[in-house]
Design a protein around this motif. Sequence first.
Motif, PDB file in Angstrom:
ATOM      1  N   MET A 108       0.288  -1.038   0.085  1.00  0.00           N
ATOM      2  CA  MET A 108       0.064  -0.151  -0.211  1.00  0.00           C
ATOM      3  C   MET A 108       1.241   1.081  -0.457  1.00  0.00           C
ATOM      4  O   MET A 108       0.471   2.127  -1.036  1.00  0.00           O
ATOM      5  CB  MET A 108      -0.841   0.435   1.460  1.00  0.00           C
ATOM      6  N   GLU A 109       2.115   0.872   1.124  1.00  0.00           N
ATOM      7  CA  GLU A 109       3.428   2.124   0.674  1.00  0.00           C
ATOM      8  C   GLU A 109       3.209   2.723  -0.814  1.00  0.00           C
ATOM      9  O   GLU A 109       3.608   4.133  -0.996  1.00  0.00           O
ATOM     10  CB  GLU A 109       3.673   2.137   2.049  1.00  0.00           C
ATOM     11  N   ALA A 110       4.144   1.317  -1.361  1.00  0.00           N
ATOM     12  CA  ALA A 110       5.005   1.140  -2.277  1.00  0.00           C
ATOM     13  C   ALA A 110       3.592   2.690  -4.034  1.00  0.00           C
ATOM     14  O   ALA A 110       4.548   3.178  -4.015  1.00  0.00           O
ATOM     15  CB  ALA A 110       5.282   0.707  -2.945  1.00  0.00           C
ATOM     16  N   VAL A 111       2.339   1.652  -3.531  1.00  0.00           N
ATOM     17  CA  VAL A 111       1.459   2.545  -4.495  1.00  0.00           C
ATOM     18  C   VAL A 111       1.299   3.630  -4.736  1.00  0.00           C
ATOM     19  O   VAL A 111       1.190   4.394  -5.451  1.00  0.00           O
ATOM     20  CB  VAL A 111      -0.328   1.433  -4.510  1.00  0.00           C
ATOM     21  N   THR A 112       1.267   4.388  -2.722  1.00  0.00           N
ATOM     22  CA  THR A 112       0.960   5.733  -2.369  1.00  0.00           C
ATOM     23  C   THR A 112       2.375   6.032  -2.825  1.00  0.00           C
ATOM     24  O   THR A 112       1.835   7.456  -3.462  1.00  0.00           O
ATOM     25  CB  THR A 112       0.005   5.787  -1.276  1.00  0.00           C
ATOM     26  N   GLN A 113       3.574   5.906  -2.529  1.00  0.00           N
ATOM     27  CA  GLN A 113       4.057   6.822  -3.215  1.00  0.00           C
ATOM     28  C   GLN A 113       4.568   7.180  -4.604  1.00  0.00           C
ATOM     29  O   GLN A 113       4.663   7.974  -5.344  1.00  0.00           O
ATOM     30  CB  GLN A 113       5.736   6.160  -2.414  1.00  0.00           C
ATOM     31  N   ALA A 114       3.947   6.208  -5.577  1.00  0.00           N
ATOM     32  CA  ALA A 114       3.985   5.645  -6.828  1.00  0.00           C
ATOM     33  C   ALA A 114       3.297   6.981  -7.313  1.00  0.00           C
ATOM     34  O   ALA A 114       3.699   7.878  -8.419  1.00  0.00           O
ATOM     35  CB  ALA A 114       3.955   4.939  -7.380  1.00  0.00           C
ATOM     36  N   LEU A 115       1.903   7.786  -6.723  1.00  0.00           N
ATOM     37  CA  LEU A 115       0.414   8.023  -6.965  1.00  0.00           C
ATOM     38  C   LEU A 115       1.553   9.377  -6.770  1.00  0.00           C
ATOM     39  O   LEU A 115       1.344  10.580  -7.612  1.00  0.00           O
ATOM     40  CB  LEU A 115      -0.687   7.344  -5.879  1.00  0.00           C
ATOM     41  N   LEU A 116       2.302   9.597  -5.268  1.00  0.00           N
ATOM     42  CA  LEU A 116       2.202  11.280  -5.310  1.00  0.00           C
ATOM     43  C   LEU A 116       3.411  11.231  -6.280  1.00  0.00           C
ATOM     44  O   LEU A 116       3.974  12.317  -6.261  1.00  0.00           O
ATOM     45  CB  LEU A 116       3.017  11.267  -3.536  1.00  0.00           C
ATOM     46  N   LEU A 117       4.685  10.548  -6.544  1.00  0.00           N
ATOM     47  CA  LEU A 117       6.193  11.145  -6.918  1.00  0.00           C
ATOM     48  C   LEU A 117       5.826  11.281  -9.154  1.00  0.00           C
ATOM     49  O   LEU A 117       6.989  11.523  -9.469  1.00  0.00           O
ATOM     50  CB  LEU A 117       7.070   9.991  -6.288  1.00  0.00           C
ATOM     51  N   GLN A 118       4.882  10.751  -8.666  1.00  0.00           N
ATOM     52  CA  GLN A 118       4.411  10.579 -10.195  1.00  0.00           C
ATOM     53  C   GLN A 118       4.427  11.700 -10.952  1.00  0.00           C
ATOM     54  O   GLN A 118       5.381  11.841 -12.269  1.00  0.00           O
ATOM     55  CB  GLN A 118       3.256   9.739 -10.719  1.00  0.00           C
TER      56      GLN A 118
END
Length: 699
Positions: free
Chosen positions: A89-99
């Motif tokens: 979940m955290e990896a997905v969240t970080q990917a969306l925020l930094l995209q």
Amino acid sequence: GSRLRRQLESGGFAAAEYVKQLSQQSDGDRDLQEHRQRIQALSEETAQSLKRNVYQNYRQFIETAREISYLESEMYQLSHILTEQKGIMEAVTQALLLQGDRDEAALGARRAAAAAADPFLPLSAKEAAASEEGRQRTLTTLLEKVEGCGDLLPESPGKYLVYNGDLLEYDADHMAQIQRVHAFLMNDCLLVATALPNRRGAYRYDALYPLDGLAVVNVKDNPPMKDMFKLLMFPESRIFQAENAKIKKEWLEVLEETKRSRALSEKRRLEQEALPRPAPPEPPNPFEEDDGEGAEEPPAEEDAVDLSLEWIQELPEDLDVCIAQRDFEGAVDLLDKLNEHLGAKAGSAAAAELRARVDERVRQLTDVLVFELSPGRSLRGGPRATRRAVSQLVRLGQSSKACELFLRNRAGAVRTAIRQLRIEGATLLYIHKLCHVFFTSLLETAREFEIDFAGNSGCYSAFVMWARASMRMFVDAFSKQVFDSKESLSTAAECVKVAKEHCKQLSEIGLDLTFIIHALLVKDIKGALQSYKDIIIEATKHRNSEEMWRRMNLMTPEALGKLREEMRGCGVGNFDQYTGDDCWVNLSYTVVAFTKQTMAFLEEALKLYFPELHMVLLESLVEIILVAVQHVDYSLRCEQDPEKKAFIRQNASFLYETVLPVVEKRFEEGVGKPAKQLQDLRNASRLMRVNPESTTSVV
């Protein structure tokens, strides 16, 4: 009884006042004795009730401990699953925020400056995806700074550093601090190094763990022990403490993420290798007729095995989990499923690599099962406690090793049970307990062996050899208590009889060890027979030296009746013809005592008899009888008084015509065949009676 119990159990009970009041109310000593017996009975009842409660609580405690163990393993699983889900979940969240707003140039400059300042500066989880060139430079620096890892970590294009940092290592058993370490997480392994004391920034290699066999477990904070996590690498585990909760969280996340990335890349590689490669076109054969059906044959069947299935990709990790959770059956089921899927096909290079990884887990599983059957483990629970490990070893094709370890475990259990036996004052009581413990264990082991190795007939010879060795151990303990302590022949005979009866129980399973116990006991029994023979001969010679050749006067009819019963028990049925008026017996005390002692020796010896003892028993009887016969013959030749000579002839007649036939008959009944030596002895005595004045001695 209930009233007395309530009175004794009351909170304000005073023993001194109670005894004083009881003494005043009692009529005498008898009342006090009765009251004492009631209190004693109540005490015994209370003790029995307490024992039952303790036993019941003990069983409940064992069941509770077992449930706690199961719950603990389930909690470990749950923690592992939750950590994985959190990381995803955290990896997905970080990917969306930094995209949308990542500045690659600034980030690259920042990484380069950080690497130039300190190549070992801990990288955050966000910076784990550095450029390939920067990763290679960092790995090169690692190889230069850590002593002893150059040969263990050869440079390869795909290897790079993901994360690193200082940790404190703690002892897993006592939670005591061991040392400070520096951990380097790479994309395929974890390296642990210890700091060199006199060189800042330099490290010495300590351990290297592939990520495939590594499991990460969060350790719940228990102040002052906090910010800890555990690494499981079968068969060992290590506990580390991070500097703070944030760094611990980063370690857990980056470890799980790197493991996931490693598994995903490995899966893709295997899928690529599993794809069929087009065969190079073959030149046309001018001599082959074109039948119009020019379809090529399918490639070899070795590539037909599908290795891209999810359960196959996760099989090594699943095996690690099963081994860590002691789910041996689940691990062997997975192996059977894989073997069934692969079949007898050779497979591709990917299948060979998968097989190599699985074989490593098989070795680990075998080591755990071997440890379960080692004699150092708890021996409680009987043979059934080993069934789980034995059955899984058999399923793994390790029948011989399973048989060896099972029998070694049971030998240790039997040895421990014999050593724990309390040596009682009465030898026969101890032998009863010894035989019960040993033969019951042997019987249970044999039945369990038949269940565990029903389809492996080749293992039965090993069981027979084990039973023989166990019987030797039993006989050592038996002989030490019965023969080394110089017990009487009657006690030794009863003990041997008990052992033989227990040995016959083994015939229920088709195992006859009677000949083995005979072979092991023959030396001790021979020694006992010869020792008792010497005692009888010495006693007879002593009585002969004091012989006065007088009739016996038993003084009372009761004593005469008792002697009649004793002689009837010896097999002498015509004893009444040797009794006179009142309480007189027309026989010498020496002859009567010799008769009773000889017949008692024969009866006890026949209880010990088996074919290997035939000649020893026969020769002992002949020696004993010759002592009495020669004394009577000598007295008959030397005596001058006609009255005493007639009395000696009467005693000789009793020996020759009554005692010797009874001995011969009883020996033949007990052994099953006549004894020529006893017949010759009786015939020699007949020749002597024909010529009583002869000076020839019967030898």
